[in-house]
Design a protein around this motif. Structure first.
Motif, PDB file in Angstrom:
ATOM      1  N   THR A 140       0.811  -1.216   0.000  1.00  0.00           N
ATOM      2  CA  THR A 140       0.000   0.000   0.000  1.00  0.00           C
ATOM      3  C   THR A 140       0.843   1.263   0.000  1.00  0.00           C
ATOM      4  O   THR A 140       0.656   2.163  -0.836  1.00  0.00           O
ATOM      5  N   ALA A 141       1.763   1.385   0.937  1.00  0.00           N
ATOM      6  CA  ALA A 141       2.580   2.601   1.034  1.00  0.00           C
ATOM      7  C   ALA A 141       3.398   2.817  -0.230  1.00  0.00           C
ATOM      8  O   ALA A 141       3.509   3.947  -0.728  1.00  0.00           O
ATOM      9  N   ALA A 142       3.959   1.742  -0.771  1.00  0.00           N
ATOM     10  CA  ALA A 142       4.775   1.868  -1.982  1.00  0.00           C
ATOM     11  C   ALA A 142       3.925   2.294  -3.177  1.00  0.00           C
ATOM     12  O   ALA A 142       4.355   3.130  -3.987  1.00  0.00           O
ATOM     13  N   LEU A 143       2.715   1.763  -3.296  1.00  0.00           N
ATOM     14  CA  LEU A 143       1.834   2.136  -4.406  1.00  0.00           C
ATOM     15  C   LEU A 143       1.437   3.610  -4.322  1.00  0.00           C
ATOM     16  O   LEU A 143       1.390   4.313  -5.331  1.00  0.00           O
ATOM     17  N   ARG A 144       1.151   4.091  -3.112  1.00  0.00           N
ATOM     18  CA  ARG A 144       0.828   5.505  -2.937  1.00  0.00           C
ATOM     19  C   ARG A 144       2.001   6.386  -3.330  1.00  0.00           C
ATOM     20  O   ARG A 144       1.836   7.421  -3.974  1.00  0.00           O
ATOM     21  N   GLN A 145       3.199   5.950  -2.952  1.00  0.00           N
ATOM     22  CA  GLN A 145       4.393   6.718  -3.289  1.00  0.00           C
ATOM     23  C   GLN A 145       4.623   6.723  -4.789  1.00  0.00           C
ATOM     24  O   GLN A 145       4.967   7.759  -5.376  1.00  0.00           O
ATOM     25  N   ILE A 146       4.469   5.581  -5.422  1.00  0.00           N
ATOM     26  CA  ILE A 146       4.653   5.475  -6.872  1.00  0.00           C
ATOM     27  C   ILE A 146       3.681   6.394  -7.598  1.00  0.00           C
ATOM     28  O   ILE A 146       4.043   7.090  -8.554  1.00  0.00           O
ATOM     29  N   LEU A 147       2.431   6.428  -7.142  1.00  0.00           N
ATOM     30  CA  LEU A 147       1.394   7.202  -7.835  1.00  0.00           C
ATOM     31  C   LEU A 147       1.556   8.700  -7.622  1.00  0.00           C
ATOM     32  O   LEU A 147       1.532   9.473  -8.583  1.00  0.00           O
ATOM     33  N   ALA A 148       1.679   9.121  -6.372  1.00  0.00           N
ATOM     34  CA  ALA A 148       1.590  10.551  -6.072  1.00  0.00           C
ATOM     35  C   ALA A 148       2.750  11.106  -5.270  1.00  0.00           C
ATOM     36  O   ALA A 148       2.788  12.311  -5.004  1.00  0.00           O
ATOM     37  N   GLY A 149       3.691  10.289  -4.853  1.00  0.00           N
ATOM     38  CA  GLY A 149       4.795  10.767  -4.052  1.00  0.00           C
ATOM     39  C   GLY A 149       4.350  11.179  -2.662  1.00  0.00           C
ATOM     40  O   GLY A 149       3.261  10.810  -2.195  1.00  0.00           O
ATOM     41  N   GLY A 150       5.187  11.964  -2.001  1.00  0.00           N
ATOM     42  CA  GLY A 150       4.825  12.485  -0.685  1.00  0.00           C
ATOM     43  C   GLY A 150       3.872  13.654  -0.804  1.00  0.00           C
ATOM     44  O   GLY A 150       3.333  13.941  -1.879  1.00  0.00           O
ATOM     45  N   LYS A 151       3.659  14.364   0.309  1.00  0.00           N
ATOM     46  CA  LYS A 151       2.728  15.487   0.297  1.00  0.00           C
ATOM     47  C   LYS A 151       3.172  16.585  -0.662  1.00  0.00           C
ATOM     48  O   LYS A 151       2.344  17.337  -1.182  1.00  0.00           O
TER      49      LYS A 151
END
Length: 301
Positions: A242-253
Motif C-alpha cells: 500500500t505505502a509503496a503504491l501511494r508513493q509510486i502514484l503521487a509521491g509524498g505530500k
C-alpha cells in the motif's frame, strides 16, 4: 505546490479507482474534475477523465452504504452531474452524467444536452482509444468473477512459490507479456494472458508498468487485458504494497518521490482501486486533481 498528474491516462484511472473504492470522501474531487469548483476552475480538459469522473460519481451514489452520508456534498454531486449533462460539449460526458444521475435516483432522461462531439480536437481521438481499453476495467470488479479468478490463482500456489524465488522469472514474464530489451512479446495471446496471470500470482511491484501497458497499450486482446487487470488487483490486495503504491502514484505530500514512468503510475492507480483506506483515496485524489486545501475540504463537509 504539487499539481495533478500531467498524464490524462493516470488521471482517468485515478477517477475510475475512486469509483471502484466507493468512498463518499471522493465526491468533491470528482465534482471538480467533472465541472470545476465554485469559481469554475479545475475542470479537467480531458473528455476521458470527465467521463470517468461522472461514472465514478454514479458508482458512489448507487452504493446503499453511502445513502444519508454527507448529504450536502451528495447534492453538490447531483448538481455537478446536471451541470455536465446540460453544458458539456461532449456527448460521451453527457451520457455518463445522465447514467450517473439515474444511480442517484434523479431522472434526467430527456435529451436536453449540448452533446457536441469532436469539439475537443486531437485529444478526443486519443481519448477514444483509451475509451475502448478502459471500458472493460471499469466493471471488472464483479465479486463472483474475482472469486473465480482467485480460485484459479490459489490452484497455482506451487508455481507462484517457485516464481517468487527467482526474480529472473519476473523479467521473463514481463518480456512474454509486452517484450523488452530488444525481445518481442509472445506471439500467442494465451501465452501473454498466462504471463499476466503469473505476474498477478507473484504480485511484484516490478510488473506495474508492463501490466498497465497491456491494458491501455491498444494492442491486446480482451482476454489478456482482463488477466492484466486481475493481476493489478492482486498486487493491490497485498497490504505490504500500500505505502509503496501511494508513493509510486503521487509521491509524498509535496509530490516528490513519485514514479517518473506514467505507465508505472497508471498501474499503481489501478492497483490501489482494490483498497478501501482513506490514505489510498487521498493519493488518488492528488493524482486526479492535485492536493486539496482547507477551504475545499470545508466546502465539501
Amino acid at each position: 505546490r504539487q499539481r495533478r498528474d500531467e498524464s490524462r491516462k493516470v488521471r482517468a484511472l485515478a477517477a475510475q479507482a475512486l469509483g471502484r473504492i466507493g468512498k463518499v470522501r471522493a465526491l468533491g474531487p470528482l465534482n471538480r474534475a467533472l465541472v470545476g469548483d465554485v469559481k469554475g476552475t479545475g475542470r479537467d480538459e480531458s473528455e476521458r477523465v470527465r467521463v470517468h469522473a461522472a461514472e465514478a460519481l454514479g458508482e458512489i451514489g448507487k452504493n446503499p452504504q453511502n445513502h444519508g452520508k454527507r448529504p450536502k456534498v451528495q447534492q453538490q454531486s447531483i448538481d455537478a452531474l446536471i451541470q455536465a449533462l446540460k453544458g458539456d460539449r461532449s456527448s460521451k460526458v453527457c451520457q455518463a452524467a445522465r447514467d450517473a444521475l439515474k444511480k442517484f435516483g434523479v431522472d434526467q432522461a430527456e435529451d436536453n444536452t449540448l452533446g457536441l462531439d469532436s469539439l475537443e480536437g486531437e485529444e478526443q481521438t486519443q481519448d477514444e482509444v483509451l475509451d475502448e481499453q478502459l471500458s472493460m476495467t471499469h466493471n471488472t470488479g464483479d465479486l463472483k468473477e474475482d472469486r473465480r479468478l482467485m480460485e484459479i490463482t490459489a490452484q497455482k500456489a506451487d508455481a507462484r512459490d517457485v516464481l517468487r524465488d527467482n526474480v529472473k522469472d519476473v523479467d521473463e514474464l514481463i518480456k512474454t507479456l509486452v517484450g523488452g530489451s530488444g525481445a518481442p512479446r509472445a506471439d500467442l495471446p494465451e501465452d501473454r494472458a498466462g504471463a499476466a496471470r503469473a505476474l498477478g500470482n507473484i504480485s511484484d511491484l516490478q510488473a506495474l508498468s508492463a501490466l498497465s501497458r497491456a491494458i491501455v497499450g491498444g494492442v491486446e486482446e480482451e482476454s489478456v487485458r482482463r488477466q492484466a487487470a486481475q493481476a493489478l488487483r492482486s498486487i493491490g490486495n497485498v497490504p505490504a504494497h500500500t505505502a509503496a503504491l501511494r508513493q509510486i502514484l503521487a509521491g509524498g505530500k509535496d509530490g516528490k518521490g513519485r514514479a517518473e514512468d506514467p505507465d508505472r503510475r497508471a498501474g499503481a492507480a489501478m492497483a490501489l482501486g482494490s483498497q478501501k483506506s482513506d490514505t489510498v483515496v487521498d493519493a488518488l485524489v492528488r493524482a486526479m486533481v492535485g492536493p486539496e486545501d482547507d477551504r475545499q475540504r470545508r466546502d465539501e463537509s
